[in-house]
Scaffold this motif. Structure first.
Motif, mmCIF file in Angstrom:
data_model
loop_
_atom_site.group_PDB
_atom_site.id
_atom_site.type_symbol
_atom_site.label_atom_id
_atom_site.label_comp_id
_atom_site.label_asym_id
_atom_site.label_seq_id
_atom_site.Cartn_x
_atom_site.Cartn_y
_atom_site.Cartn_z
ATOM 1 N N ASN A 101 72.971 58.245 -28.424
ATOM 2 C CA ASN A 101 71.654 58.929 -28.311
ATOM 3 C C ASN A 101 71.316 59.727 -27.041
ATOM 4 O O ASN A 101 70.588 60.369 -26.639
ATOM 5 N N GLU A 102 72.042 59.076 -25.930
ATOM 6 C CA GLU A 102 72.040 60.006 -24.491
ATOM 7 C C GLU A 102 72.816 61.298 -24.493
ATOM 8 O O GLU A 102 72.659 62.073 -23.723
ATOM 9 N N LEU A 103 73.828 61.589 -25.454
ATOM 10 C CA LEU A 103 74.654 62.793 -25.520
ATOM 11 C C LEU A 103 73.763 64.032 -25.711
ATOM 12 O O LEU A 103 73.910 64.947 -24.843
ATOM 13 N N PRO A 104 72.771 64.053 -26.381
ATOM 14 C CA PRO A 104 72.053 65.293 -26.397
ATOM 15 C C PRO A 104 71.235 65.633 -25.304
ATOM 16 O O PRO A 104 70.948 66.854 -24.971
ATOM 17 N N VAL A 105 71.089 64.621 -24.248
ATOM 18 C CA VAL A 105 70.187 64.967 -23.083
ATOM 19 C C VAL A 105 71.273 65.805 -22.320
ATOM 20 O O VAL A 105 70.606 66.632 -21.564
ATOM 21 N N LEU A 106 72.491 65.330 -22.059
ATOM 22 C CA LEU A 106 73.320 66.008 -21.251
ATOM 23 C C LEU A 106 73.589 67.467 -21.777
ATOM 24 O O LEU A 106 73.550 68.359 -20.963
ATOM 25 N N VAL A 107 73.619 67.743 -22.918
ATOM 26 C CA VAL A 107 73.978 68.838 -23.663
ATOM 27 C C VAL A 107 72.668 69.785 -23.241
ATOM 28 O O VAL A 107 72.667 70.893 -22.988
ATOM 29 N N LEU A 108 71.386 69.379 -23.528
ATOM 30 C CA LEU A 108 70.306 70.026 -23.378
ATOM 31 C C LEU A 108 70.099 70.371 -21.830
ATOM 32 O O LEU A 108 69.310 71.512 -21.648
ATOM 33 N N LEU A 109 70.445 69.470 -20.987
ATOM 34 C CA LEU A 109 70.431 69.746 -19.592
ATOM 35 C C LEU A 109 71.218 71.104 -19.366
ATOM 36 O O LEU A 109 70.619 71.984 -18.718
ATOM 37 N N GLY A 110 72.399 71.113 -19.948
ATOM 38 C CA GLY A 110 73.155 72.495 -19.819
ATOM 39 C C GLY A 110 72.618 73.658 -20.318
ATOM 40 O O GLY A 110 72.568 74.782 -19.741
ATOM 41 N N VAL A 111 71.945 73.585 -21.233
ATOM 42 C CA VAL A 111 71.213 74.753 -21.872
ATOM 43 C C VAL A 111 70.070 75.141 -21.174
ATOM 44 O O VAL A 111 70.016 76.263 -20.952
ATOM 45 N N VAL A 112 69.409 74.282 -20.541
ATOM 46 C CA VAL A 112 68.190 74.677 -20.024
ATOM 47 C C VAL A 112 68.587 75.052 -18.585
ATOM 48 O O VAL A 112 68.081 76.187 -17.901
ATOM 49 N N PHE A 113 69.923 74.600 -17.955
ATOM 50 C CA PHE A 113 70.285 75.290 -16.779
ATOM 51 C C PHE A 113 70.691 76.780 -17.141
ATOM 52 O O PHE A 113 70.521 77.738 -16.260
ATOM 53 N N LEU A 114 71.404 77.055 -18.082
ATOM 54 C CA LEU A 114 71.830 78.533 -18.577
ATOM 55 C C LEU A 114 70.833 79.497 -18.554
ATOM 56 O O LEU A 114 70.837 80.330 -18.191
ATOM 57 N N LEU A 164 65.954 60.734 -34.236
ATOM 58 C CA LEU A 164 66.730 60.213 -35.327
ATOM 59 C C LEU A 164 67.729 59.109 -34.950
ATOM 60 O O LEU A 164 67.903 58.215 -35.821
ATOM 61 N N PRO A 165 68.660 59.448 -33.929
ATOM 62 C CA PRO A 165 69.394 58.257 -33.510
ATOM 63 C C PRO A 165 68.621 57.214 -32.899
ATOM 64 O O PRO A 165 69.202 55.963 -33.482
ATOM 65 N N ARG A 166 67.430 57.131 -32.676
ATOM 66 C CA ARG A 166 66.659 55.926 -32.379
ATOM 67 C C ARG A 166 66.132 55.191 -33.718
ATOM 68 O O ARG A 166 66.272 54.090 -33.773
ATOM 69 N N ILE A 167 66.187 55.846 -34.844
ATOM 70 C CA ILE A 167 65.561 55.351 -36.013
ATOM 71 C C ILE A 167 67.150 54.568 -36.561
ATOM 72 O O ILE A 167 66.879 53.638 -37.014
ATOM 73 N N LEU A 210 74.736 70.811 -30.281
ATOM 74 C CA LEU A 210 73.651 69.946 -30.735
ATOM 75 C C LEU A 210 73.400 69.980 -32.197
ATOM 76 O O LEU A 210 73.047 68.771 -32.774
ATOM 77 N N LEU A 211 73.566 71.263 -32.983
ATOM 78 C CA LEU A 211 73.483 71.116 -34.386
ATOM 79 C C LEU A 211 74.395 70.088 -35.135
ATOM 80 O O LEU A 211 73.964 69.552 -35.893
ATOM 81 N N VAL A 212 75.729 70.282 -34.534
ATOM 82 C CA VAL A 212 76.723 69.384 -35.122
ATOM 83 C C VAL A 212 76.255 67.828 -34.959
ATOM 84 O O VAL A 212 76.511 67.052 -35.936
ATOM 85 N N TYR A 213 75.946 67.700 -33.870
ATOM 86 C CA TYR A 213 75.414 66.188 -33.575
ATOM 87 C C TYR A 213 74.358 65.775 -34.381
ATOM 88 O O TYR A 213 74.187 64.763 -35.148
ATOM 89 N N PHE A 214 73.376 66.571 -34.639
ATOM 90 C CA PHE A 214 72.219 66.337 -35.416
ATOM 91 C C PHE A 214 72.595 66.134 -36.941
ATOM 92 O O PHE A 214 72.188 65.154 -37.554
ATOM 93 N N VAL A 215 73.734 66.783 -37.466
ATOM 94 C CA VAL A 215 74.025 66.865 -38.701
ATOM 95 C C VAL A 215 74.962 65.352 -38.727
ATOM 96 O O VAL A 215 74.796 64.706 -40.125
ATOM 97 N N TRP A 216 75.752 65.087 -37.897
ATOM 98 C CA TRP A 216 76.469 63.875 -37.845
ATOM 99 C C TRP A 216 75.413 62.558 -37.976
ATOM 100 O O TRP A 216 75.653 61.680 -38.783
ATOM 101 N N MET A 217 74.476 62.699 -37.198
ATOM 102 C CA MET A 217 73.195 61.704 -37.066
ATOM 103 C C MET A 217 72.716 61.521 -38.806
ATOM 104 O O MET A 217 72.628 60.516 -39.220
ATOM 105 N N GLY A 218 72.758 62.973 -39.290
ATOM 106 C CA GLY A 218 71.968 62.802 -40.721
ATOM 107 C C GLY A 218 73.064 62.169 -41.641
ATOM 108 O O GLY A 218 72.716 61.491 -42.571
#
Length: 149
Positions: free
Chosen positions: A130-143, A24-27, A100-108
């Motif tokens: 567009n790079e911010l969710p990658v960092l958050v996802l990295l934290g989620v996967v690690f946890l 979505l941010p890429r669009i 991540l959900l807040v970020y997605f809604v913000w992009m919307g």
């Protein structure tokens, strides 16, 4: 076996939702760069609107499977294990998912503002966002993998 199926479906829908979070941010970047090209902008707005709506559906399904994994043992104790127990990594994970959900809604919201004729941030700023969710996802996967606490 039911636990593994639920976990599989949860993971598939999380991956699908994350693709919407990333795209979505890429669009929006492409919209910001399509100055003066009304047909291109209209097509991108349509794509963004559809992706945003579809992304919410994907999140909803992933959420339901995740909720089943987290709390399903209370309803079906013989079929689903308590995978969290007294551990608190899940609290941080859920907090990051909320981010991540807040970020997605913000992009919307940015997309909707653009549809109404409002201005978007610069293409460069959107690329950085567009790079911010990658960092958050990295934290989620690690946890999820390490379960550090």
């Amino acid at each position: 076996m039911i636990y593994l199926w639920i976990k599989t479906f949860h993971l598939v829908f999380v991956i699908a939702w994350m693709s919407a979070v990333f795209y979505l941010p890429r669009i929006l970047v492409n919209i910001a760069e399509a100055q003066g090209e009304a047909a291109v902008k209209a097509r991108l707005l349509l794509m963004g609107r559809r992706l945003y709506r579809f992304g919410h559906n994907l999140f909803g399904v992933a959420f339901l499977f995740g909720l089943t994994l987290w709390q399903g043992w209370r309803v079906f104790p013989s079929a689903l294990p308590n995978v969290v127990g007294p551990l608190h990594w899940i609290d941080v994970k859920l907090g990051l998912i909320a981010v991540l959900l807040v970020y997605f809604v913000w992009m919307g919201r940015l997309l909707k503002r653009c549809e109404k004729g409002g201005a978007l941030p610069s293409a460069r700023a959107l690329r950085l966002l567009n790079e911010l969710p990658v960092l958050v996802l990295l934290g989620v996967v690690f946890l999820v993998i390490a379960k550090p606490f």
